[in-house]
Scaffold this motif. Structure first.
Motif, PDB file in Angstrom:
ATOM      1  N   LEU A  40      49.704  53.048  49.824  1.00 43.66           N
ATOM      2  CA  LEU A  40      49.326  53.379  51.199  1.00 43.66           C
ATOM      3  C   LEU A  40      50.444  53.075  52.205  1.00 43.66           C
ATOM      4  O   LEU A  40      50.602  53.782  53.190  1.00 43.66           O
ATOM      5  CB  LEU A  40      48.059  52.609  51.594  1.00 43.66           C
ATOM      6  N   THR A  41      51.163  52.005  51.953  1.00 45.15           N
ATOM      7  CA  THR A  41      52.144  51.556  52.947  1.00 45.15           C
ATOM      8  C   THR A  41      53.566  52.014  52.645  1.00 45.15           C
ATOM      9  O   THR A  41      54.422  52.002  53.528  1.00 45.15           O
ATOM     10  CB  THR A  41      52.191  50.016  53.030  1.00 45.15           C
ATOM     11  N   GLY A  42      53.838  52.357  51.375  1.00 44.58           N
ATOM     12  CA  GLY A  42      55.208  52.697  51.011  1.00 44.58           C
ATOM     13  C   GLY A  42      56.039  51.478  50.650  1.00 44.58           C
ATOM     14  O   GLY A  42      57.198  51.612  50.273  1.00 44.58           O
ATOM     15  N   LEU A  43      55.444  50.304  50.812  1.00 44.92           N
ATOM     16  CA  LEU A  43      56.138  49.090  50.376  1.00 44.92           C
ATOM     17  C   LEU A  43      55.906  48.908  48.877  1.00 44.92           C
ATOM     18  O   LEU A  43      54.947  49.448  48.331  1.00 44.92           O
ATOM     19  CB  LEU A  43      55.571  47.875  51.129  1.00 44.92           C
ATOM     20  N   THR A  44      56.755  48.152  48.212  1.00 46.30           N
ATOM     21  CA  THR A  44      56.515  47.882  46.804  1.00 46.30           C
ATOM     22  C   THR A  44      55.605  46.667  46.680  1.00 46.30           C
ATOM     23  O   THR A  44      55.460  45.869  47.621  1.00 46.30           O
ATOM     24  CB  THR A  44      57.824  47.585  46.049  1.00 46.30           C
ATOM     25  N   ALA A  45      54.979  46.526  45.507  1.00 45.50           N
ATOM     26  CA  ALA A  45      54.149  45.356  45.236  1.00 45.50           C
ATOM     27  C   ALA A  45      54.991  44.086  45.377  1.00 45.50           C
ATOM     28  O   ALA A  45      54.526  43.074  45.912  1.00 45.50           O
ATOM     29  CB  ALA A  45      53.559  45.457  43.831  1.00 45.50           C
ATOM     30  N   HIS A  46      56.227  44.172  44.928  1.00 44.45           N
ATOM     31  CA  HIS A  46      57.147  43.035  45.057  1.00 44.45           C
ATOM     32  C   HIS A  46      57.275  42.610  46.514  1.00 44.45           C
ATOM     33  O   HIS A  46      57.187  41.434  46.856  1.00 44.45           O
ATOM     34  CB  HIS A  46      58.530  43.431  44.532  1.00 44.45           C
ATOM     35  N   THR A  47      57.489  43.602  47.362  1.00 43.37           N
ATOM     36  CA  THR A  47      57.684  43.309  48.777  1.00 43.37           C
ATOM     37  C   THR A  47      56.419  42.717  49.388  1.00 43.37           C
ATOM     38  O   THR A  47      56.491  41.787  50.194  1.00 43.37           O
ATOM     39  CB  THR A  47      58.096  44.586  49.522  1.00 43.37           C
ATOM     40  N   LEU A  48      55.268  43.241  48.996  1.00 45.53           N
ATOM     41  CA  LEU A  48      54.002  42.723  49.526  1.00 45.53           C
ATOM     42  C   LEU A  48      53.824  41.251  49.150  1.00 45.53           C
ATOM     43  O   LEU A  48      53.427  40.443  49.988  1.00 45.53           O
ATOM     44  CB  LEU A  48      52.825  43.544  48.996  1.00 45.53           C
ATOM     45  N   ARG A  49      54.149  40.885  47.909  1.00 43.39           N
ATOM     46  CA  ARG A  49      54.036  39.483  47.489  1.00 43.39           C
ATOM     47  C   ARG A  49      55.052  38.622  48.244  1.00 43.39           C
ATOM     48  O   ARG A  49      54.760  37.504  48.658  1.00 43.39           O
ATOM     49  CB  ARG A  49      54.291  39.364  45.982  1.00 43.39           C
ATOM     50  N   TRP A  50      56.221  39.205  48.432  1.00 47.94           N
ATOM     51  CA  TRP A  50      57.272  38.485  49.151  1.00 47.94           C
ATOM     52  C   TRP A  50      56.848  38.233  50.598  1.00 47.94           C
ATOM     53  O   TRP A  50      57.032  37.131  51.126  1.00 47.94           O
ATOM     54  CB  TRP A  50      58.566  39.292  49.086  1.00 47.94           C
ATOM     55  N   TYR A  51      56.252  39.238  51.240  1.00 45.74           N
ATOM     56  CA  TYR A  51      55.753  39.080  52.610  1.00 45.74           C
ATOM     57  C   TYR A  51      54.774  37.904  52.672  1.00 45.74           C
ATOM     58  O   TYR A  51      54.801  37.114  53.604  1.00 45.74           O
ATOM     59  CB  TYR A  51      55.037  40.364  53.072  1.00 45.74           C
ATOM     60  N   GLU A  52      53.904  37.827  51.681  1.00 47.09           N
ATOM     61  CA  GLU A  52      52.921  36.753  51.690  1.00 47.09           C
ATOM     62  C   GLU A  52      53.619  35.403  51.507  1.00 47.09           C
ATOM     63  O   GLU A  52      53.309  34.429  52.206  1.00 47.09           O
ATOM     64  CB  GLU A  52      51.894  36.982  50.582  1.00 47.09           C
ATOM     65  N   ARG A  53      54.587  35.391  50.594  1.00 47.88           N
ATOM     66  CA  ARG A  53      55.284  34.137  50.276  1.00 47.88           C
ATOM     67  C   ARG A  53      55.994  33.567  51.499  1.00 47.88           C
ATOM     68  O   ARG A  53      55.996  32.362  51.736  1.00 47.88           O
ATOM     69  CB  ARG A  53      56.295  34.398  49.156  1.00 47.88           C
ATOM     70  N   ILE A  54      56.614  34.451  52.273  1.00 45.60           N
ATOM     71  CA  ILE A  54      57.380  33.968  53.426  1.00 45.60           C
ATOM     72  C   ILE A  54      56.504  33.771  54.663  1.00 45.60           C
ATOM     73  O   ILE A  54      56.988  33.347  55.708  1.00 45.60           O
ATOM     74  CB  ILE A  54      58.557  34.907  53.773  1.00 45.60           C
ATOM     75  N   GLY A  55      55.244  34.098  54.561  1.00 44.08           N
ATOM     76  CA  GLY A  55      54.348  33.855  55.687  1.00 44.08           C
ATOM     77  C   GLY A  55      54.238  35.023  56.650  1.00 44.08           C
ATOM     78  O   GLY A  55      53.783  34.856  57.777  1.00 44.08           O
ATOM     79  N   LEU A  56      54.650  36.205  56.194  1.00 43.75           N
ATOM     80  CA  LEU A  56      54.555  37.372  57.070  1.00 43.75           C
ATOM     81  C   LEU A  56      53.189  38.028  56.976  1.00 43.75           C
ATOM     82  O   LEU A  56      52.779  38.778  57.865  1.00 43.75           O
ATOM     83  CB  LEU A  56      55.673  38.372  56.710  1.00 43.75           C
ATOM     84  N   MET A  57      52.472  37.710  55.901  1.00 44.32           N
ATOM     85  CA  MET A  57      51.087  38.179  55.752  1.00 44.32           C
ATOM     86  C   MET A  57      50.175  36.981  55.934  1.00 44.32           C
ATOM     87  O   MET A  57      50.491  35.896  55.453  1.00 44.32           O
ATOM     88  CB  MET A  57      50.848  38.688  54.316  1.00 44.32           C
ATOM     89  N   PRO A  58      49.038  37.161  56.608  1.00 45.12           N
ATOM     90  CA  PRO A  58      48.015  36.110  56.564  1.00 45.12           C
ATOM     91  C   PRO A  58      47.546  35.987  55.117  1.00 45.12           C
ATOM     92  O   PRO A  58      47.775  36.896  54.307  1.00 45.12           O
ATOM     93  CB  PRO A  58      46.905  36.660  57.453  1.00 45.12           C
ATOM     94  N   HIS A  59      46.939  34.876  54.771  1.00 38.83           N
ATOM     95  CA  HIS A  59      46.563  34.713  53.367  1.00 38.83           C
ATOM     96  C   HIS A  59      45.603  35.803  52.930  1.00 38.83           C
ATOM     97  O   HIS A  59      44.566  36.016  53.557  1.00 38.83           O
ATOM     98  CB  HIS A  59      45.989  33.316  53.124  1.00 38.83           C
ATOM     99  N   VAL A  60      45.988  36.466  51.866  1.00 39.12           N
ATOM    100  CA  VAL A  60      45.212  37.591  51.362  1.00 39.12           C
ATOM    101  C   VAL A  60      44.118  37.060  50.454  1.00 39.12           C
ATOM    102  O   VAL A  60      44.328  36.114  49.698  1.00 39.12           O
ATOM    103  CB  VAL A  60      46.147  38.554  50.599  1.00 39.12           C
TER     104      VAL A  60
END
Lengths: 139, 139
Positions: B27-47
């Motif tokens: 949906l977003t065009g981001l990779t799964a890797h990037t999505l996990r990385w976003y979460e790791r660095i605190g760019l995503m609220p906890h999923v």
DNA sequence: TACTTGCTTCGAGTGCACTCCAACGTTTTA
DNA sequence: TAAAACGTTGGAGTGCACTCGAAGCAAGTA
């Protein structure tokens, strides 16, 4: 050579034409390191040298750097700028390719502007949400 | 939570609310890797997670990612986006700081648009120097 | 003459934003 | 039930665009 003069120069040669690397650094905001690096990778046409081997930049070099600065603002990768510089060096028969490249870049810039305007709209909506002392159910 | 709902959500919760990471990637065009990385660095609220620990993204997560995508287009560094995300997590008393940050971003975007329009003008001049179809040599 | 500043080269280091790997657990499909 | 597809983690690797360091030569100033 004539192509470079007729198409590549924006600023007419006026004023002194033997700038040292630190003068150019001051004028462009680039570091001396970066200027040398640009030359190494082929992003600068060959810069004239003093009798002791030091670089002496011309007005035309400055014009080229200004143009490169603009391209850099568009987010164009350095490799693509190098490609363009190569086309310029290759001479007259690459005119069409160069115009093509600039037109593609132009389209990219228009796209980027549109994206930024979309982003601006989103920011304005967000900001207005923050601005109003919210009482209702926001969406 | 209420702050996030009142200010941070753009899309109303509609449709399914348990997207897998690969669905979100599509949906977003981001990779799964990037999505996990976003979460790791605190760019995503906890999923949210499934009972076995797999990520399940909500509509709100998608809205946040869309917003982050817009910010990314502005050239904002990821670290600044993380800062904004932290402010959101910290709650209501950071509203002012967040509005400040968005307004600063808005100013940056306006500057970028102006720069790009300048660049566009330079490109147009260059392109016109290369001449219109009459001078060009078709294959 | 001694010092300071600026220049040269090559090559290594930095910061950013991902991007991928290995090893293993889970879910879906045939 | 077995295989394929998808998920998890921490950590290492990649590519870009610089950015800096070291060693040494050259020019201007006290």
């Amino acid at each position: 050579m004539s192509v470079i003069e007729s198409v590549e120069s924006t600023t007419p040669p006026a004023g002194k034409d033997r700038y040292t690397i630190s003068e150019v650094a001051a004028l462009t905001g680039l570091t001396a390191h970066t200027l040398r690096w640009y030359e190494r990778i082929g992003l600068m046409p060959h810069v004239d040298r003093s009798h002791t081997g030091q670089r002496r930049f011309s007005e035309r070099d400055l014009g080229w750097l200004a143009f490169v600065g603009k391209l850099r603002l568009t987010g164009m990768p350095v490799a693509d700028m190098v490609r363009y510089a190569e086309l310029v060096r290759e001479g007259d028969h690459t005119r069409d390719a160069r115009r093509e490249l600039l037109e593609a870049t132009r389209r990219d810039v228009l796209t980027r502007i549109t994206e930024l305007q979309d982003t601006l709209a989103v920011l304005d909506i967000k900001i207005s949400h923050y601005g109003t002392a919210c009482g209702g159910t926001p969406s």
